[in-house]
Design an enzyme around this catalytic site. Structure first.
Site, PDB file in Angstrom:
ATOM      1  N   GLY A  34      -4.175 -32.592  33.397  1.00 42.15           N
ATOM      2  CA  GLY A  34      -5.149 -32.366  32.338  1.00 42.15           C
ATOM      3  C   GLY A  34      -5.342 -30.904  31.990  1.00 42.15           C
ATOM      4  O   GLY A  34      -4.568 -30.044  32.375  1.00 42.15           O
ATOM      5  N   GLU A  38       0.011 -26.600  24.961  1.00 38.13           N
ATOM      6  CA  GLU A  38       1.243 -26.899  24.207  1.00 38.13           C
ATOM      7  C   GLU A  38       2.405 -27.310  25.113  1.00 38.13           C
ATOM      8  O   GLU A  38       3.280 -28.064  24.683  1.00 38.13           O
ATOM      9  CB  GLU A  38       1.657 -25.709  23.348  1.00 38.13           C
ATOM     10  N   HIS A  40       2.215 -29.178  27.871  1.00 39.97           N
ATOM     11  CA  HIS A  40       2.029 -30.622  28.080  1.00 39.97           C
ATOM     12  C   HIS A  40       2.368 -31.391  26.803  1.00 39.97           C
ATOM     13  O   HIS A  40       2.997 -32.450  26.843  1.00 39.97           O
ATOM     14  CB  HIS A  40       0.569 -30.928  28.430  1.00 39.97           C
ATOM     15  N   ARG A 197      -3.842 -22.937  34.524  1.00 34.07           N
ATOM     16  CA  ARG A 197      -4.459 -21.902  35.371  1.00 34.07           C
ATOM     17  C   ARG A 197      -4.608 -20.562  34.645  1.00 34.07           C
ATOM     18  O   ARG A 197      -5.321 -19.677  35.145  1.00 34.07           O
ATOM     19  CB  ARG A 197      -3.666 -21.721  36.663  1.00 34.07           C
TER      20      ARG A 197
END
Ligand code: AMP
Length: 289
Positions: A34, A38, A40, A197
């Protein structure tokens, strides 16, 4: 653009996926944690494309689960960024039909869970050495997602190069019948690899984080200009990272399939690195031309 069907219960998800597969539908799966970006979404668009084959609409599926078993003690499990509403809108924009987002880790790892997947060779070295148990957690949750979904194909990013090698080995060795496909790294315009992250970075750390991609691009250019010595290439990258105030976790040149360290760079050799900016650990890699 329709909102994807949302499942929080893995059993209901499994029933939906198995019924679709039994009806001859092609299933493509994108597992994620989650806080989508972009990178993903590039996997999700590919899932859409690969699900729809032979003139028949398939099912493009995504999962959103912050898997506690792949985090070590002292890592960022508790503060990992989350935004389910935003993620669902992004899944919709990428053409995803259904999302499994278990709202409690106990739904994926109920009491009594006692089976773990260890991929031996590919999990050694690099992140496998720095994050003990990480790939065992990743392989186990992905194997469970394969069991819950029975996809024809599953898409993963080359951003997590070692993870991709681990999952390809797992899918093959355990006869899952799932095609594990890798997709290229999506980067910001300035070169930084997209990562959930990156949200942790202060503006100053964000600026200094550019040293990761820059050191890889510099190595690519040096290799193209004839530098083949892996130690020299990694020393240069290390120096650039340190000059930017990053704490180097590793810089290594490896064989792209076995991930064994190489002494001489050759076309196809992959350079992998991990470094801390403050408390944030980032990874990146580049396959040398
Ligand atoms: P994560 O949510 O970090 O577990 O990532 C889910 C999937 O997205 C993994 O297969 C990652 O390799 C992939 N991914 C993450 N960042 C990128 C990126 N910048 N480009 C391409 N794929 C990515």
């Amino acid at each position: 653009m329709t909102t994807p069907e949302l499942f929080t219960d893995p059993a209901a998800w499994q029933a939906r996926c198995f019924a679709a597969r039994d009806a001859g539908t092609r299933l493509a799966l994108v597992p994620t944690m989650g806080f989508l970006h972009e990178g993903h979404l590039s996997l999700m668009r590919e899932a859409r494309r690969r699900a729809d084959q032979g003139g028949r609409r398939g099912l493009a599926l995504a999962t959103i689960f912050v898997n506690p078993t792949q985090f070590g003690p002292g890592e960022d499990l508790a503060r990992y960024p989350r935004d389910l509403a935003g993620d669902l809108a992004k899944c919709a924009s990428a053409g995803i039909d259904a999302v499994l987002a278990p709202d409690d880790p106990g739904l994926m790892f109920p009491p009594g869970h006692q089976t773990w997947v260890t991929v031996e060779q590919a999990s050694q070295g690099l992140c496998g050495d720095r994050r003990p148990g990480h790939f065992r957690g990743v392989a186990t949750v992905v194997m469970k997602l394969f069991g819950l979904t029975r996809p024809h194909v599953a898409l993963f990013g080359e951003k997590d190069f070692q993870q991709l090698a681990v999952l390809k080995a797992m899918a093959r060795d355990l006869c899952t019948g799932v095609e594990v496909a890798g997709m290229p790294i999506v980067r910001e315009a300035d070169g930084l690899a997209l990562s959930s992250r990156n949200a942790y970075l202060t503006p100053d750390e964000r600026a200094r984080a550019l040293a990761l991609s820059r050191s890889l691009f510099e190595a690519r250019d040096a290799a193209a200009a004839g530098e083949r010595d892996a130690a020299a290439l990694s020393a240069r990258a290390r120096a650039r990272l340190e000059a930017a105030g990053a704490r180097v976790d590793y810089v290594e040149l490896c064989h792209p399939e076995t991930l064994a360290p190489v002494a001489q760079a050759a076309p196809g050799t992959v350079m992998l690195l991990a470094a801390f900016l403050g408390k944030t650990r980032l990874i990146d890699n580049l396959v040398l031309p």
